[in-house]
Design an enzyme around this catalytic site. Structure first.
Site, PDB file in Angstrom:
ATOM      1  N   ASP A 117       0.861  -1.175   0.000  1.00  0.00           N
ATOM      2  CA  ASP A 117       0.000   0.000   0.000  1.00  0.00           C
ATOM      3  C   ASP A 117       0.902   1.231   0.000  1.00  0.00           C
ATOM      4  O   ASP A 117       2.091   1.155   0.323  1.00  0.00           O
ATOM      5  CB  ASP A 117      -0.870  -0.058   1.269  1.00  0.00           C
ATOM      6  CG  ASP A 117      -1.872   1.073   1.401  1.00  0.00           C
ATOM      7  OD1 ASP A 117      -2.208   1.706   0.385  1.00  0.00           O
ATOM      8  OD2 ASP A 117      -2.323   1.326   2.539  1.00  0.00           O
ATOM      9  N   HIS A 118       0.333   2.367  -0.362  1.00  0.00           N
ATOM     10  CA  HIS A 118       1.037   3.635  -0.231  1.00  0.00           C
ATOM     11  C   HIS A 118       0.849   4.208   1.168  1.00  0.00           C
ATOM     12  O   HIS A 118      -0.266   4.201   1.701  1.00  0.00           O
ATOM     13  CB  HIS A 118       0.485   4.668  -1.230  1.00  0.00           C
ATOM     14  CG  HIS A 118       0.865   4.412  -2.644  1.00  0.00           C
ATOM     15  ND1 HIS A 118       0.056   4.765  -3.699  1.00  0.00           N
ATOM     16  CD2 HIS A 118       1.965   3.850  -3.193  1.00  0.00           C
ATOM     17  CE1 HIS A 118       0.635   4.439  -4.837  1.00  0.00           C
ATOM     18  NE2 HIS A 118       1.793   3.869  -4.554  1.00  0.00           N
ATOM     19  N   PHE A 162      -4.662   4.557   1.220  1.00  0.00           N
ATOM     20  CA  PHE A 162      -5.823   3.751   0.828  1.00  0.00           C
ATOM     21  C   PHE A 162      -5.684   3.161  -0.578  1.00  0.00           C
ATOM     22  O   PHE A 162      -6.625   3.153  -1.351  1.00  0.00           O
ATOM     23  CB  PHE A 162      -7.122   4.564   0.937  1.00  0.00           C
ATOM     24  CG  PHE A 162      -7.214   5.379   2.192  1.00  0.00           C
ATOM     25  CD1 PHE A 162      -7.327   4.741   3.417  1.00  0.00           C
ATOM     26  CD2 PHE A 162      -7.164   6.759   2.166  1.00  0.00           C
ATOM     27  CE1 PHE A 162      -7.405   5.479   4.598  1.00  0.00           C
ATOM     28  CE2 PHE A 162      -7.224   7.495   3.332  1.00  0.00           C
ATOM     29  CZ  PHE A 162      -7.347   6.863   4.558  1.00  0.00           C
ATOM     30  N   HIS A 163      -4.500   2.636  -0.881  1.00  0.00           N
ATOM     31  CA  HIS A 163      -4.226   2.078  -2.200  1.00  0.00           C
ATOM     32  C   HIS A 163      -3.702   0.645  -2.103  1.00  0.00           C
ATOM     33  O   HIS A 163      -2.661   0.316  -2.675  1.00  0.00           O
ATOM     34  CB  HIS A 163      -3.209   2.951  -2.946  1.00  0.00           C
ATOM     35  CG  HIS A 163      -3.624   4.366  -3.137  1.00  0.00           C
ATOM     36  ND1 HIS A 163      -2.715   5.404  -3.276  1.00  0.00           N
ATOM     37  CD2 HIS A 163      -4.860   4.935  -3.205  1.00  0.00           C
ATOM     38  CE1 HIS A 163      -3.368   6.540  -3.422  1.00  0.00           C
ATOM     39  NE2 HIS A 163      -4.672   6.284  -3.375  1.00  0.00           N
ATOM     40  N   PRO A 164      -4.388  -0.267  -1.412  1.00  0.00           N
ATOM     41  CA  PRO A 164      -3.871  -1.637  -1.279  1.00  0.00           C
ATOM     42  C   PRO A 164      -3.935  -2.411  -2.589  1.00  0.00           C
ATOM     43  O   PRO A 164      -4.910  -2.319  -3.336  1.00  0.00           O
ATOM     44  CB  PRO A 164      -4.796  -2.256  -0.226  1.00  0.00           C
ATOM     45  CG  PRO A 164      -6.082  -1.504  -0.364  1.00  0.00           C
ATOM     46  CD  PRO A 164      -5.673  -0.100  -0.707  1.00  0.00           C
TER      47      PRO A 164
END
Length: 512
Positions: A296-297, A443-445
Site C-alpha cells: 500500500d502507499h 488507501f491504495h492496497p
C-alpha cells in the site's frame, strides 16, 4: 437454499473493476451476466459530494467494509483503518475522486516481473478506452470513454502559490499529469461531473441497468466459490438470510478488490495449503501466493500555520511526481491541501496548509490471511508498513523534499510557523521517528493475487487463476506492484483489458 440460477458470466464484486466488467461483457446481447455486490445500490447523499473531505465521513458507515490492519510495528504499533467501499461502485464511491494513472515505469515494472503483456504501451489503449477528456493529447488520452475526467475548479491564490513553489524548487511543469510527461508538477484531474462524484457505477453500470442480459444482485454476500474438481462452476451467497447459488456456464470473474478477492479464494480452499488447514478449510488448490505481496502507499506531511486567511470553497490540487535519487524511477509524490493536518487523520486546522509526501514505489510487503473459516469475519490484514528500511530512508528524503518546496519564495506570503514536524525535528533520527509516528495509509492496497508466471503468482498474464479452470481475477489485487499514483485509474484500465481477455483470449488487445 434457493435453486441455482445460471448465467454465462458471474462477476463477484461491483467495485470499479466489477462495474467495468459487467457493463462491457453485457454489451454483447448474446451473453448473460450476473453481478453480485455485498452492499446496496447507493448510500447517503454525502457519498455524491464533490468535496473529497466529506469522504472521511463515510468511514465506518454502511457503505464501508470498515476493515483495519493488524498492529503495525513499523508505525509504532498503530492499527490503521482500511475503508473499502461496500456499495455499487465500491471504493470509487467513497474515495477522493482523484484520477491519476501513474508513471509508465509502473506498468513496465509489471512486465519485468513476469506479467507479460502488461507494459505501459500495451495497457495504454485500455486506459484511454475508459475515459473521456477534452483538450488533451489523443495519443495518450481517451476522448469518448464512460468515465468523464474533469480539470476541477479554478485554482485559488494559495493553490497557485503551491504550484509555483513546486516549479521554484526544481520540478518541471507537466501540461498533463496523465499524458506524455507525467513526471514533474501538474494540476490534478478528478472524477467529478456536474458538481457530483462520478463513481464507476455512475459512469459504467447505471447506464447499462436496463439491459435484459444484465442482472445486478445487491446485498449478496458471497461466501465461497463453487468448484467441480478443478473447474469453477459458480458462487454461493447469502441474501436476506437465505443461501443462494448462481452458476456460470462460461466463467466466474472475481473483482472484489485487494481484500475481498484473496479472502474469497481462501474461503473456497484456494491458497496456501498450510494456512487453509490451520483454519479448517479443505484444500482445493495449493496456491501459496494467495494473500501474499500485500502492499500500500503510505503518506505523511509537513504542516504550516497560514499568515493570511486561507481561501474557502472549491480548490484545485497540484501533484508532483519526482525521484528520491538519481537513477531511480519516479518514486515520490508530493501534493497539497489547504489545511494543517494533525497526525493520523485526527483532524485539520483550516488556518494553515500542508505538503503531503509519499513513497509511491514501496518495497515493504505484507500478507492477508483468514481469521477463521467464518466468511463474515474480517481477514487479518498485515501490510507490513515500513518493515523495509529503504522505505523509511526514502520517506525521510521525501520529507526533506516537502520542506524544501514549502520554503520556496512563492509561499512566503502564506507560510507561517512549521507546526509539523516542527523546528526541533531536524536530524535524521528525529525525522525517521516522525515518519514512523505519523505515516498513514493512502488507501491504495494492491498485490494479493498478483499476475506472474512464477510459483507465487496467483493469476497468469490472462488473469486466469492458476490450476483452476473458468476463474479469473481482475482488480487491484492482480497488480504485481502498486502504480506510482492513486490506483482507481489503473484499475479501470485493468478491467477494460480483462474484458477483452475474456471475450478474445487469443488476442487481448484493444484498438486506439
Amino acid at each position: 437454499m434457493v435453486a441455482t440460477k445460471s448465467f454465462d458470466y458471474v462477476v463477484v464484486g461491483a467495485g470499479t473493476a466489477g462495474c467495468v466488467l459487467a457493463t462491457r461483457l453485457s454489451e454483447n446481447p448474446g451473453v448473460s451476466v450476473a453481478l453480485l455486490e455485498a452492499g446496496g445500490e447507493s448510500g447517503p447523499e454525502s457519498m455524491h459530494s464533490p468535496n473529497a473531505m466529506e469522504a472521511f465521513g463515510l468511514w465506518g458507515s454502511p457503505v464501508d467494509w470498515a476493515y483495519a490492519t493488524t498492529p503495525q510495528a513499523g508505525t509504532g504499533g498503530t492499527v490503521h483503518a482500511w475503508p473499502r467501499g461496500k456499495v455499487l461502485g465500491g471504493s470509487s464511491s467513497i474515495n477522493g475522486m482523484v484520477h491519476r494513472r501513474g508513471h509508465r515505469s509502473s506498468f513496465d515494472a509489471w512486465e519485468a516481473q513476469g506479467a507479460t503483456g502488461w507494459s505501459y504501451d500495451t495497457l495504454l489503449p485500455f486506459l484511454k478506452r475508459s475515459e473521456s477528456t477534452q483538450s488533451r493529447d489523443p495519443r495518450f488520452r481517451g476522448t469518448d470513454g464512460p468515465m468523464r475526467i474533469e480539470a476541477g475548479s479554478d485554482p485559488t491564490p494559495l493553490d497557485e502559490a503551491m504550484y509555483q513553489a513546486a516549479l521554484e524548487s526544481g520540478h518541471a511543469a507537466s501540461a498533463d499529469g496523465n499524458g506524455e510527461q507525467d513526471e514533474g508538477v501538474a494540476w490534478g484531474e478528478t472524477n467529478v461531473v456536474a458538481d457530483r462524484r462520478q463513481s464507476a457505477a455512475d459512469a459504467y453500470l447505471r447506464p447499462a441497468l436496463a439491459r435484459p442480459n444484465l442482472t445486478v444482485i445487491t446485498h449478496a454476500h458471497v461466501r465461497r466459490l463453487l468448484l467441480d474438481g478443478t473447474r469453477c462452476r459458480g458462487a454461493e451467497y447469502v441474501a436476506d438470510g437465505t443461501v443462494h447459488t448462481v452458476a456460470a456456464d462460461r466463467e466466474v470473474i472475481l473483482s472484489a478488490g485487494a481484500v475481498g478477492s484473496p479472502q474469497l479464494l481462501l474461503l473456497s480452499g484456494i491458497g496456501p495449503a498450510a494456512h487453509l488447514q490451520d483454519v479448517g478449510i479443505p484444500v482445493r488448490a495449493d496456491l501459496p501466493g494467495v494473500g501474499e505481496n500485500l502492499h500500500d502507499h503510505l503518506l505523511s506531511w509537513v504542516s504550516y500555520r497560514a499568515k493570511q486567511p486561507v481561501p474557502a470553497g472549491p480548490s484545485r490540487q497540484a501533484y508532483v511526481l519526482a525521484r528520491s535519487a538519481e537513477g531511480v524511477d519516479p518514486d515520490v509524490q508530493l501534493s497539497f491541501t489547504r489545511a494543517a493536518l494533525e497526525p493520523l487523520w485526527a483532524g485539520a486546522d483550516p488556518d494553515g496548509f500542508s505538503v503531503l509526501f509519499s513513497v509511491v514505489t514501496p518495497a515493504s510487503r505484507g500478507s492477508l490471511r483468514l481469521r477463521s473459516a467464518d466468511p463474515t469475519a474480517h481477514p487479518l490484514i498485515d501490510p507490513a508498513y515500513l518493515t523495509d528500511d529503504a522505505d523509511v530512508d526514502r520517506m525521510v528524503t521525501a520529507l526533506s523534499m516537502a520542506r524544501r518546496l514549502a520554503a520556496a519564495d512563492a509561499l512566503a506570503q502564506w507560510r507561517g510557523a512549521e507546526l509539523l514536524p516542527g523546528s526541533d525535528v531536524l536530524d535524521e533520527d528525529a525525522c525517521r521517528a516522525y515518519v514512523r509516528a505519523t505515516a498513514a495509509t493512502y488507501f491504495h492496497p494492491v498485490g494479493t493475487c498478483r499476475i506472474g508466471v512464477d510459483a507465487l503468482a496467483v493469476v497468469d498474464p490472462q488473469l486466469r487463476v492458476r490450476g483452476i479452470e473458468a476463474l479469473r481475477v481482475a482488480d487491484a489485487s492482480v497488480m504485481p506492484s502498486v502504480v506510482s499514483a492513486n490506483t482507481n485509474a489503473a484499475v479501470l484500465g485493468i478491467a477494460e483489458r480483462a474484458t477483452q481477455l475474456v471475450e478474445e483470449p487469443a488476442f487481448g488487445t484493444a484498438s486506439d
